[in-house]
Design a protein around this motif. Structure first.
Motif, PDB file in Angstrom:
ATOM      1  N   PHE B  37     -27.814 -26.385 -11.608  1.00 30.34           N
ATOM      2  CA  PHE B  37     -28.345 -27.038 -11.938  1.00 30.34           C
ATOM      3  C   PHE B  37     -27.823 -28.492 -12.410  1.00 30.34           C
ATOM      4  O   PHE B  37     -26.554 -28.403 -12.788  1.00 30.34           O
ATOM      5  N   GLY B  38     -28.448 -30.367 -11.750  1.00 31.24           N
ATOM      6  CA  GLY B  38     -27.467 -31.094 -12.245  1.00 31.24           C
ATOM      7  C   GLY B  38     -27.735 -31.083 -13.631  1.00 31.24           C
ATOM      8  O   GLY B  38     -28.580 -30.304 -14.818  1.00 31.24           O
ATOM      9  N   LEU B  39     -27.025 -32.641 -14.064  1.00 30.40           N
ATOM     10  CA  LEU B  39     -27.065 -32.774 -15.497  1.00 30.40           C
ATOM     11  C   LEU B  39     -28.275 -32.991 -16.342  1.00 30.40           C
ATOM     12  O   LEU B  39     -28.904 -32.456 -17.529  1.00 30.40           O
ATOM     13  N   LEU B  40     -29.043 -33.897 -15.299  1.00 28.35           N
ATOM     14  CA  LEU B  40     -30.526 -33.551 -15.541  1.00 28.35           C
ATOM     15  C   LEU B  40     -31.388 -32.561 -15.675  1.00 28.35           C
ATOM     16  O   LEU B  40     -33.063 -32.901 -16.133  1.00 28.35           O
ATOM     17  N   VAL B  54     -29.040 -23.360 -26.836  1.00 30.92           N
ATOM     18  CA  VAL B  54     -27.844 -23.810 -27.636  1.00 30.92           C
ATOM     19  C   VAL B  54     -26.470 -24.415 -26.566  1.00 30.92           C
ATOM     20  O   VAL B  54     -26.960 -23.306 -25.996  1.00 30.92           O
ATOM     21  N   HIS B  55     -26.222 -25.071 -26.964  1.00 31.46           N
ATOM     22  CA  HIS B  55     -25.585 -25.443 -25.768  1.00 31.46           C
ATOM     23  C   HIS B  55     -23.933 -25.484 -26.550  1.00 31.46           C
ATOM     24  O   HIS B  55     -23.938 -25.325 -28.288  1.00 31.46           O
ATOM     25  N   PHE B  96     -26.413 -21.805 -17.013  1.00 30.61           N
ATOM     26  CA  PHE B  96     -27.152 -20.951 -18.153  1.00 30.61           C
ATOM     27  C   PHE B  96     -27.905 -20.098 -18.417  1.00 30.61           C
ATOM     28  O   PHE B  96     -27.972 -19.167 -17.677  1.00 30.61           O
ATOM     29  N   TRP B  97     -27.939 -19.217 -19.505  1.00 25.26           N
ATOM     30  CA  TRP B  97     -28.319 -17.878 -19.411  1.00 25.26           C
ATOM     31  C   TRP B  97     -29.032 -17.485 -20.918  1.00 25.26           C
ATOM     32  O   TRP B  97     -28.550 -17.671 -21.698  1.00 25.26           O
ATOM     33  N   PRO B  98     -29.922 -16.685 -20.526  1.00 24.96           N
ATOM     34  CA  PRO B  98     -30.619 -16.531 -21.428  1.00 24.96           C
ATOM     35  C   PRO B  98     -30.659 -15.293 -22.201  1.00 24.96           C
ATOM     36  O   PRO B  98     -29.589 -14.237 -21.337  1.00 24.96           O
ATOM     37  N   VAL B  99     -30.325 -15.285 -23.448  1.00 17.44           N
ATOM     38  CA  VAL B  99     -29.789 -13.903 -24.274  1.00 17.44           C
ATOM     39  C   VAL B  99     -31.179 -12.912 -25.056  1.00 17.44           C
ATOM     40  O   VAL B  99     -31.997 -14.228 -25.635  1.00 17.44           O
ATOM     41  N   PHE B 109     -31.681 -19.557 -24.467  1.00 16.26           N
ATOM     42  CA  PHE B 109     -31.086 -19.700 -23.058  1.00 16.26           C
ATOM     43  C   PHE B 109     -29.918 -20.667 -23.785  1.00 16.26           C
ATOM     44  O   PHE B 109     -30.035 -21.264 -24.886  1.00 16.26           O
ATOM     45  N   LEU B 110     -29.041 -20.352 -23.630  1.00 13.24           N
ATOM     46  CA  LEU B 110     -27.713 -20.717 -23.434  1.00 13.24           C
ATOM     47  C   LEU B 110     -27.092 -21.197 -22.726  1.00 13.24           C
ATOM     48  O   LEU B 110     -27.595 -21.583 -21.764  1.00 13.24           O
ATOM     49  N   ARG B 111     -26.916 -22.491 -23.080  1.00 15.71           N
ATOM     50  CA  ARG B 111     -25.906 -23.268 -22.222  1.00 15.71           C
ATOM     51  C   ARG B 111     -24.629 -23.932 -22.244  1.00 15.71           C
ATOM     52  O   ARG B 111     -23.988 -24.312 -23.095  1.00 15.71           O
TER      53      ARG B 111
END
Ligand SMILES: Nc1nc2c(ncn2[C@@H]2O[C@H](COP(=O)(O)OP(=O)(O)O)[C@@H](O)[C@H]2O)c(=O)[nH]1
Ligand SMILES: [Mg+2]
Lengths: 430, 248
Positions: B37-40, B54-55, B96-99, B109-111
């Motif tokens: 993933f790019g930043l955009l 959540v970042h 990115f990680w879904p929990v 989604f955790l970023r």
């Protein structure tokens, strides 16, 4: 020669006492005694008031030497033979360029002070390890179709929609308290601020190479301290790089602020989120580097166009057919480089071309002797080989290098070249 | 600081293997590989499946060569470089990680943005460390199973961060190069002792990077769990995030 055919080894020693600092390249290393002799013979020359800059072995091997800042000696050794590209003059030019680029990499990472005044050799050796990533990249010349390390002209990708991108780069840099901003697509510059173009051409090329290697690692953003070999060799700046989309990176050179975190959270989305589609169009131009809208003659295999005033270039290998006859794409890039060196060392020998280096003990001599044999400055040249036909032409503002398939009649080349030059320049403003 | 949550008590472990996780994990994959993933960019779910992202900012620390850059690559499914090149500045990597939260069944989604900085660069340039510390949520302390000194230095490293952060930070220990058991320099017993003394999770990584999510899910789930738990404790104390307070 003790090296494998075609492989290049790079040696770095202290100039004063010949203490080895590092070696890179070539899987089989030269024995220590050979390294010692290579250093010795250069020193012997120095004692006699002679600068030894290059030599050739019977087997077609090449050695070039260069001392930087009276402090560091770089030696490049090429095994010659089958794998070697081109003839020995081309090879020597390539190796000299390599030494210059490697030195610039060292300055970029460590700064000139540490290299020019060696106080602690062990510590320098350890610090030099930080440069290996970039140096190896220079040795391997990994990315096809990026010629900047050879031409010292910035590799461009010409975007279909330049105005929007230019505004975004300008605005983004300004918001990041910087005058130096640049958008890199597929490793080539798609837009940059006015000031970015005022950096020395070697610096523009070097920064592009650094950004390419960072972009390959697929990291999202970076804060890299960099010294500029010409503009700021003793004071580090910060290179902030943001990967907007895979293959699209925006960078700024700045001072102590803003922090990476601030710039990323506060500025990236604001300036670039509205341009996602424009960036994707730009990525779609791909390795062709010239928008599809620019019509190129179907018989052109590859092209390199240089603007001599702005030191910018665009290059492209065009393979319209999937099952196109040889030369292959990779070979076309190789041939394009060789033809560039061939033309610029023999015919187009001006200030900025490869054969005349502006710094001390660069490769001069024979290439210039050859050029001096002419009473005039050649404007066009061509070369016909079994693999392809090549044609180069220069005007006060441009140099164009083209490859054609062997089937194209030789008498057509000049017309084709002239037409391509005016078409590309008209369409892109390069 | 609150007790660390037990593994699997906050988020569903192995959710990437469950059927109901599939549609979320598909968003971080592209042709069976991890998507970059790019930043955009970010994973996009269909409009009817609203998921909050959540970042978090996570700093990787450990001596040069311990495997920081390789860990960042591993967690995004990229091959780890077999030559060691020093990282000459700060590089960040986004994962990115879904929990799925165990109690509420809510999906997030955790970023996770991993901050990796070469030790030499940290030493040479003063501005880098403060930049890594700015608004950081978690620190991963890395040691290498093949380098005893990197393990022995952990207490030193951890106390340095503890003093400064006064419990605001999530801390995790990661042992790298677990695959090189022939050269193992840190006994399992030592790791157990360490874990008991410091009450920090210790995770092990090593070996080739595979395309699957099995390799990375224990680490990412553990990190997710710690971060979310920590957030809830913090939020609870100021009366935010009602639904998660009940979870404690
Ligand atoms: N076998 C193995 N090698 C590893 C592992 N992690 C890192 N390495 C190697 O260790 C070296 C240093 O790793 P790197 O991540 O660059 O270290 P850093 O300086 O902490 O960033 C590299 O050559 C990696 O290939 C691992 O888990 N297993
Ligand atoms: Mg590293």
């Amino acid at each position: 020669m003790m090296l494998q055919d075609g492989s290049t080894q790079l040696l770095c020693l202290t100039a004063s006492s010949g203490v080895p600092l590092f070696t890179r390249g070539a899987s089989k290393q030269l024995p220590f005694s050979v390294i010692g002799s290579l250093n010795g013979v250069h020193m012997f020359g120095g004692g006699q008031g002679v600068v030894l800059s290059g030599c050739e072995t019977e087997g077609g091997g090449k050695v070039v030497w260069r001392v930087f800042q009276d402090s560091v000696m770089l030696i490049a050794v090429n095994g010659g033979g089958q794998g070697g590209v081109g003839c020995s003059r081309e090879e020597e030019v390539r190796l000299q360029r390599l030494l210059e680029n490697v030195w610039n990499c060292m300055v970029l990472v460590l700064g000139q002070d540490e290299l020019a005044n060696i106080r602690n050799v062990e510590r320098l050796k350890r610090d030099l390890r930080s440069c290996f990533g970039l140096i190896d990249q220079m040795l391997e010349e990994r990315q096809e179709g990026v010629l900047g390390s050879l031409t010292h002209c910035a590799d461009l990708l010409l975007p279909p929609n330049p105005t929007l991108l230019q505004e975004a780069v300008d605005g983004f840099a300004e918001a990041a308290d910087s005058e130096f901003g640049c958008l890199i697509i597929h490793g080539r510059i798609a837009a940059a601020t006015e000031k970015w173009w005022r950096l020395a051409p070697q610096e523009v090329v070097l920064l592009s190479a650094l950004i390419r290697s960072l972009s390959d690692s697929a990291s999202a953003s970076c804060d890299y301290p960099v010294f500029l070999p010409h503009g700021s060799p003793t004071v580090a700046h910060r290179l902030l790089r943001f990967q907007l989309l895979p293959g699209a990176d925006v960078c700024v050179l700045c001072g102590p602020s803003p922090s990476l975190h601030t710039a990323e959270t506060g500025l990236v989305g604001r300036f670039w989120a509205p341009l996602v589609e424009t960036l994707r169009d730009c990525l779609a131009v791909g390795e062709r580097c010239v928008p599809q809208a620019v019509n190129l003659r179907p018989d052109v295999l590859a092209l390199l166009l240089i603007n001599r005033e702005t030191r910018r270039s665009v290059s492209s290998v065009l393979h319209p057919l999937a099952d196109a006859p040889p030369p292959s794409k990779a070979r076309c890039w190789e041939l394009l480089k060789l033809f560039y060196i061939f033309s610029t060392t023999r015919y187009f020998t001006q200030e900025e071309s490869v054969c005349v280096s502006t710094e001390e003990s660069g490769p001069r001599g024979r290439a210039n002797d050859f050029a001096r044999g002419f009473s005039h400055q050649p404007l066009q040249c061509y070369l016909v080989t079994e693999e392809c036909k090549s044609y180069a032409l220069q005007t006060p503002q441009h140099q164009l290098f083209l490859l054609f398939p062997p089937s194209v009649p030789t008498f057509v080349l000049r017309t084709a070249a002239t037409q391509t030059l005016s078409d590309v320049v008209a369409a892109t403003g390069l | 600081m609150s007790q660390n949550p037990a593994t699997g008590s906050v988020v569903v472990s192995d959710w990437h293997r469950c059927k109901d996780g599939k549609e979320y994990f598909n968003k971080i994959l592209h042709r069976k590989k991890r998507k970059i993933f790019g930043l955009l960019e970010s994973p996009v779910m269909p409009p009817h499946v609203a998921v909050d992202t959540v970042h978090y900012k996570i700093f990787l620390t450990g001596k040069s060569g311990v495997g920081k850059t390789a860990l960042a690559a591993r967690l995004t499914g990229r091959n780890i470089p077999n030559v060691h090149y020093e990282t000459t500045g700060v590089e960040t990597t986004v994962v990115f990680w879904p929990v799925k939260l165990r109690d509420s069944g809510r999906v997030l989604f955790l970023r996770l943005q991993l901050w990796d900085c070469g030790e030499n660069a940290l030493r040479r340039f003063d501005h880098l460390l403060p930049s890594c510390k700015e608004q950081v949520d978690a620190v991963l302390f890395l040691f290498s199973f093949t380098d005893r000194t990197s393990f022995d230095d952990l207490p030193n490293q951890i106390s340095k961060w503890t003093e400064e952060s006064a419990g605001r930070l999530v801390k995790l220990v990661v042992g790298t190069k677990f695959d090189l058991f022939m050269h193992c320099d840190v006994a399992q017993r030592d790791v157990r002792d360490f874990q008991e003394t410091w009450r920090l999770p210790v995770l092990r990584v090593g070996g080739e990077v595979s395309n699957g999510l099995d390799d990375v899910s224990p680490l990412l789930n553990c990190l997710a769990e710690q971060l979310w738990h920590h957030d809830c404790v913090t939020a609870g104390s100021v009366g935010l995030q009602q639904e998660t307070v009940t979870l404690l």
